[in-house]
Write a protein that holds these residues in place. Structure first.
Motif, PDB file in Angstrom:
ATOM      1  N   SER A 117      -7.981  -1.652  48.143  1.00  0.00           N
ATOM      2  CA  SER A 117      -7.671  -0.252  48.361  1.00  0.00           C
ATOM      3  C   SER A 117      -8.728   0.620  47.698  1.00  0.00           C
ATOM      4  CB  SER A 117      -6.293   0.077  47.786  1.00  0.00           C
ATOM      5  OG  SER A 117      -6.332   0.026  46.371  1.00  0.00           O
ATOM      6  N   MET A 142      -1.497   3.513  40.425  1.00  0.00           N
ATOM      7  CA  MET A 142      -1.154   2.488  41.407  1.00  0.00           C
ATOM      8  C   MET A 142       0.155   1.788  41.057  1.00  0.00           C
ATOM      9  SD  MET A 142      -4.649   0.495  42.480  1.00  0.00           S
ATOM     10  CE  MET A 142      -3.700  -0.480  43.656  1.00  0.00           C
ATOM     11  N   GLU A 146       3.412   1.086  43.106  1.00  0.00           N
ATOM     12  CA  GLU A 146       3.723  -0.319  43.398  1.00  0.00           C
ATOM     13  C   GLU A 146       3.764  -1.101  42.085  1.00  0.00           C
ATOM     14  OE1 GLU A 146       1.698  -2.008  47.022  1.00  0.00           O
ATOM     15  OE2 GLU A 146       0.386  -0.281  46.681  1.00  0.00           O
ATOM     16  N   THR A 148       4.699  -3.932  41.169  1.00  0.00           N
ATOM     17  CA  THR A 148       4.420  -5.369  41.158  1.00  0.00           C
ATOM     18  C   THR A 148       3.079  -5.707  41.818  1.00  0.00           C
ATOM     19  OG1 THR A 148       5.619  -5.699  43.251  1.00  0.00           O
ATOM     20  CG2 THR A 148       6.887  -5.906  41.191  1.00  0.00           C
ATOM     21  N   HIS A 149       2.281  -4.703  42.100  1.00  0.00           N
ATOM     22  CA  HIS A 149       0.988  -4.960  42.754  1.00  0.00           C
ATOM     23  C   HIS A 149       0.173  -5.918  41.878  1.00  0.00           C
ATOM     24  CE1 HIS A 149      -2.939  -4.443  44.517  1.00  0.00           C
ATOM     25  NE2 HIS A 149      -2.457  -3.661  45.462  1.00  0.00           N
ATOM     26  N   GLU A 151      -2.946  -7.265  41.855  1.00  0.00           N
ATOM     27  CA  GLU A 151      -4.308  -6.945  41.435  1.00  0.00           C
ATOM     28  C   GLU A 151      -4.332  -5.740  40.506  1.00  0.00           C
ATOM     29  OE1 GLU A 151      -8.130  -8.167  41.123  1.00  0.00           O
ATOM     30  OE2 GLU A 151      -6.541  -9.135  42.300  1.00  0.00           O
ATOM     31  N   ALA A 152      -3.431  -4.781  40.750  1.00  0.00           N
ATOM     32  CA  ALA A 152      -3.345  -3.625  39.853  1.00  0.00           C
ATOM     33  C   ALA A 152      -2.853  -4.050  38.477  1.00  0.00           C
ATOM     34  CB  ALA A 152      -2.422  -2.562  40.447  1.00  0.00           C
TER      35      ALA A 152
END
Length: 235
Positions: A117, A142, A146, A148-149, A151-152
């Motif tokens: 993103s 981020m 989200e 539980t993202h 990569e974040a």
């Protein structure tokens, strides 16, 4: 080896301007990189002295002027009182081993992977430039959208490590490691590194348990976890 090659490229003037600026921006926040720079310069100075003794001058590129002050500060940080008497005699501490790995593996974050993103790219760009507060703001935004993202969570945890917020880093890596539906999940391994960095009384033993979990479960970071277990003297 890659890190020493990058240092050599810097002093030889082979780095592109953007990479050179990124190197200089990262150095004040990266003790492991500062140690490598100090080692490189000391080795080169030793070579110069030996060459002079043998009456065989070695051509040496002059250091960039704008880097001299920064380099002096880094050398003072790295050397300290009695550095020459201790650095070669003692095995690396758990924190030093963790620092070395984090520097080599996560000194820079990728910003051009497919599917990323715009927020991940922006936050990673700030991270790579050493602007960790700005990177933190982007990744936290981020996670608000989200929580539980994966990569974040990973990159926000890495920023927390850079800022010395070890409790927050551990919490974020733990949340990442609890996700069981990912093809590859470095959360448990990174949580172990964050525990080693924090260095509270029970952290080293807890880190060892997590590293063994990674090894026995064949999880992401298995090879590195095995190397860390061998390098670090656990109680």
């Amino acid at each position: 080896m890659k890190e020493l090659e990058r240092i050599d490229d810097y002093f030889a003037g082979r780095l592109p301007p953007a990479d050179r600026d990124r190197f200089e921006a990262t150095l004040p926040h990266n003790p492991a990189l500062a140690r490598s720079v100090a080692f490189y310069l000391l080795a080169r100075q030793t070579a110069r002295q030996e060459a002079r003794r043998m009456l065989k001058p070695v051509p040496v590129r002059r250091l960039p002027v704008r880097f001299l002050t920064l380099l002096a500060a880094c050398l003072l940080l790295v050397l300290g009182v009695g550095w020459f008497l201790t650095v070669w005699q003692k095995p690396p501490s758990a924190v030093e081993v963790a620092d070395q790995y984090l520097s080599e593996r996560y000194g820079q974050l990728p910003v051009s992977l497919d599917g990323q993103s715009d927020s991940l790219k922006t936050g990673s760009h700030y991270y790579n430039m050493g602007e960790f507060r700005k990177a933190e703001t982007v990744f936290e935004s981020m996670l608000e959208r989200e929580p539980t993202h994966p990569e974040a969570l990973k990159r926000a945890g890495l920023v927390s490590l850079r800022l010395g917020n070890y409790d927050q880093a551990i919490e974020r890596f733990r949340r990442l490691g609890q996700q069981t539906d990912l093809y590859a999940n470095p959360g448990i391994f990174l949580e172990a590194l964050a525990l080693l960095k924090r260095g509270q009384p029970m952290d080293k033993n807890q880190a060892k348990k997590l590293l063994l979990t990674v090894i026995q479960g064949n999880l992401e970071g298995k090879e590195e976890a095995g190397q860390l277990v061998e390098k670090i003297k656990f109680n």
